[in-house]
Write a protein that holds these residues in place. Structure first.
Motif, short mmCIF file in Angstrom:
data_model
loop_
_atom_site.label_atom_id
_atom_site.label_comp_id
_atom_site.label_asym_id
_atom_site.label_seq_id
_atom_site.Cartn_x
_atom_site.Cartn_y
_atom_site.Cartn_z
N GLU A 375 0.83 -1.20 0.00
CA GLU A 375 0.00 0.00 0.00
C GLU A 375 0.87 1.25 0.00
O GLU A 375 0.60 2.21 -0.74
CB GLU A 375 -0.91 -0.01 1.23
CG GLU A 375 -1.81 1.22 1.34
CD GLU A 375 -2.51 1.30 2.68
OE1 GLU A 375 -3.45 2.12 2.80
OE2 GLU A 375 -2.13 0.57 3.63
N LYS A 376 1.91 1.26 0.82
CA LYS A 376 2.80 2.42 0.90
C LYS A 376 3.52 2.64 -0.42
O LYS A 376 3.72 3.78 -0.87
CB LYS A 376 3.82 2.20 2.02
CG LYS A 376 4.75 3.38 2.28
CD LYS A 376 5.69 3.08 3.43
CE LYS A 376 6.60 4.27 3.71
NZ LYS A 376 5.86 5.44 4.23
N LYS A 378 2.58 1.42 -3.64
CA LYS A 378 1.79 1.64 -4.86
C LYS A 378 0.33 2.02 -4.60
O LYS A 378 -0.42 2.23 -5.56
CB LYS A 378 1.81 0.37 -5.72
CG LYS A 378 3.16 0.08 -6.38
CD LYS A 378 3.41 1.05 -7.54
CE LYS A 378 4.68 0.70 -8.29
NZ LYS A 378 4.88 1.58 -9.45
N GLY A 379 -0.09 2.05 -3.35
CA GLY A 379 -1.46 2.43 -3.06
C GLY A 379 -2.36 1.25 -2.69
O GLY A 379 -1.98 0.08 -2.84
N THR A 380 -3.56 1.58 -2.23
CA THR A 380 -4.50 0.56 -1.75
C THR A 380 -4.89 -0.43 -2.83
O THR A 380 -4.94 -1.64 -2.60
CB THR A 380 -5.76 1.24 -1.19
OG1 THR A 380 -5.39 2.13 -0.14
CG2 THR A 380 -6.74 0.21 -0.65
N LYS A 381 -5.18 0.06 -4.03
CA LYS A 381 -5.60 -0.84 -5.11
C LYS A 381 -4.52 -1.85 -5.44
O LYS A 381 -4.81 -3.03 -5.71
CB LYS A 381 -5.98 -0.03 -6.35
CG LYS A 381 -7.27 0.77 -6.20
CD LYS A 381 -7.63 1.48 -7.50
CE LYS A 381 -8.94 2.24 -7.36
NZ LYS A 381 -9.30 2.95 -8.62
N ALA A 382 -3.27 -1.42 -5.41
CA ALA A 382 -2.16 -2.33 -5.70
C ALA A 382 -2.03 -3.38 -4.60
O ALA A 382 -1.72 -4.55 -4.88
CB ALA A 382 -0.86 -1.55 -5.84
#
Length: 434
Positions: A375-376, A378-382
């Motif tokens: 998450e840190k 590439k983000g939540t979706k990743a």
């Protein structure tokens, strides 16, 4: 298969023309035909709400059986079915006949509307029905459910029959695509309805349009015995009194009752409110954790079982993802996960075989940090896609997905770095928090 094709059918006894049919043959056929009629009536009774019909084919001298089946009927009437049926599976051994009693296998198909994914595979449960002939008709003398405890000696292939509706009186409430079923120990069920719906919506939004079942059924209890009994968790290798919830992943059946082991069926969860109360924990987060399991179960690789060697989706991913969802919008939960992972951290993802062992708390935390790092990075979706990609593969013994070339491919495709870089950067994140 070749041998089977060339071997005479040994299930049909050889009877000479001048020899009368054996007692083993005729009573077995009569009882089987009678049971099919009884099962059809029981299905009709549930759909019509006719308790008298549902209980009418039971041997009324068996008080405990009648009482249990009356409770079962009341539970089933609160559920909404896509498919409900009782069938004698096509592949079964000859009826067992002894002392005037005939025992046959029965598979119950209990597909709720929230289970209907259009796959043709449905939740099922396996029983043994024992019939006795009285006054020219057959009655059901006993019904034995297949459970973890008797599975090895049950002698019939099929899913376990350990769902809570078989053992405990329930009150069912539905809200959207999440259903709640509480036993009498839960006197404040209304407190949890809105929370469960909100948490289901949260996980739905995270998971998006990926493979899943339409809804989830969550069972609530404060009864320690019920928690052990439901889905046979008390017999599980990873049972602990302190566990706040479970999400059982069961096999399903085809319409003819045959077991299908190619995918899990249904989204189910059990919440142990007694332990949540004792720990002063947040029931919403426990619900979110268990819903994360249930909603994503259908997308998991089922794996295989070879004696004592089991396989399945990597447990660090399954449990780590669910624990990660608890950290969303909750800095305290995230900090706890990092602290829990840091102590004794070796820079490796836990192996499935001993995940629930002595280092269970540590392993949960380590799994969660893998998704916190994703998450840190590439983000939540990743982070969600990272999980979805990993659980399409299975650990098997020493062959851990996280140590195979396929994991390198997942890291490159989803996170944009090699598995070696993932391990190096993730290790730094766990140890330094950055």
């Amino acid at each position: 298969m070749l041998l089977t094709g060339c071997t005479p059918d040994e299930k049909k006894p050889l009877i000479l023309e001048e020899e009368p049919a054996t007692r083993y043959d005729l009573p077995g056929k009569a009882a089987t035909a009678a049971l099919r009629t009884i099962l059809a009536r029981r299905v009709k009774a549930v759909r019509a709400g006719d308790e008298g019909m549902f209980l009418g084919d039971l041997d009324q001298s068996q008080g405990a059986l009648v009482k249990q089946q009356k409770m079962l009927f009341a539970n089933l009437r609160q559920l909404k079915f896509k498919t409900f049926d009782y069938v004698i599976p096509e592949r079964y051994f000859e009826p067992k006949i002894a002392n005037g009693l005939t025992t046959l296998p029965v598979v119950g198909i209990v597909q709720l509307t929230i289970d209907d994914a259009g796959t043709g595979v449905m939740p099922g449960e396996t029983f043994q029905y024992t019939l006795v002939e009285q006054g020219g008709r057959f009655l059901v003398r006993n019904i034995v459910a297949k459970t973890r405890k008797n599975a090895s000696s049950f002698g019939v292939e099929g899913p376990l029959a350990d769902a809570p509706w078989n053992t405990t009186s329930l009150k069912v409430t539905t809200v959207g695509d999440v259903w709640l079923a509480a036993d009498p120990s839960v006197t404040d069920m209304d407190t949890y309805v809105g929370a469960a719906a909100a948490e289901a919506d949260r996980i739905d939004a995270l998971w998006g349009g990926r493979t899943r079942y339409p809804g989830s059924l969550m069972f609530l209890t404060r009864d320690a015995t019920a928690f052990k009994t439901w889905y046979g968790f008390g017999q599980a290798k990873n049972f602990l009194d302190s566990i706040e919830g479970i999400s059982p992943a069961g096999y399903g059946v085809r319409t003819n009752g045959d077991l299908f082991e190619g995918q899990f069926v249904g989204s189910r969860a059990v919440v142990n409110l007694k332990r949540i109360d004792a720990f002063g924990d947040d029931p919403r987060l426990v619900m979110r954790h268990e819903l994360a399991h249930g909603i994503t179960t259908r997308a998991q690789e089922v794996g295989i079982s070879l004696g004592k060697l089991d396989s399945g989706a990597p447990v660090w991913a399954v449990e780590g993802f669910a624990r990660w969802t608890e950290t969303l919008g909750n800095a305290g939960r995230a900090a706890n996960a990092l602290r829990g992972a840091r102590a004794g951290f070796n820079g490796r993802l836990p192996r499935s075989g001993d995940f629930y062992g002595k280092k269970i708390s540590h392993n949960y935390a380590v799994g969660a940090t893998a998704f916190m790092f994703a998450e840190k990075l590439k983000g939540t979706k990743a982070a969600v896609e990272f999980y979805a990609a990993v659980i399409r593969h299975a650990d098997l013994g020493d062959q851990a997905v996280a140590e195979l070339p396929v994991f390198d491919g997942i890291c490159r495709e989803v996170l944009g770095l090699s598995s070696a870089s993932f391990y190096r950067q993730w290790t730094g994140y766990v140890r330094n928090g950055a």
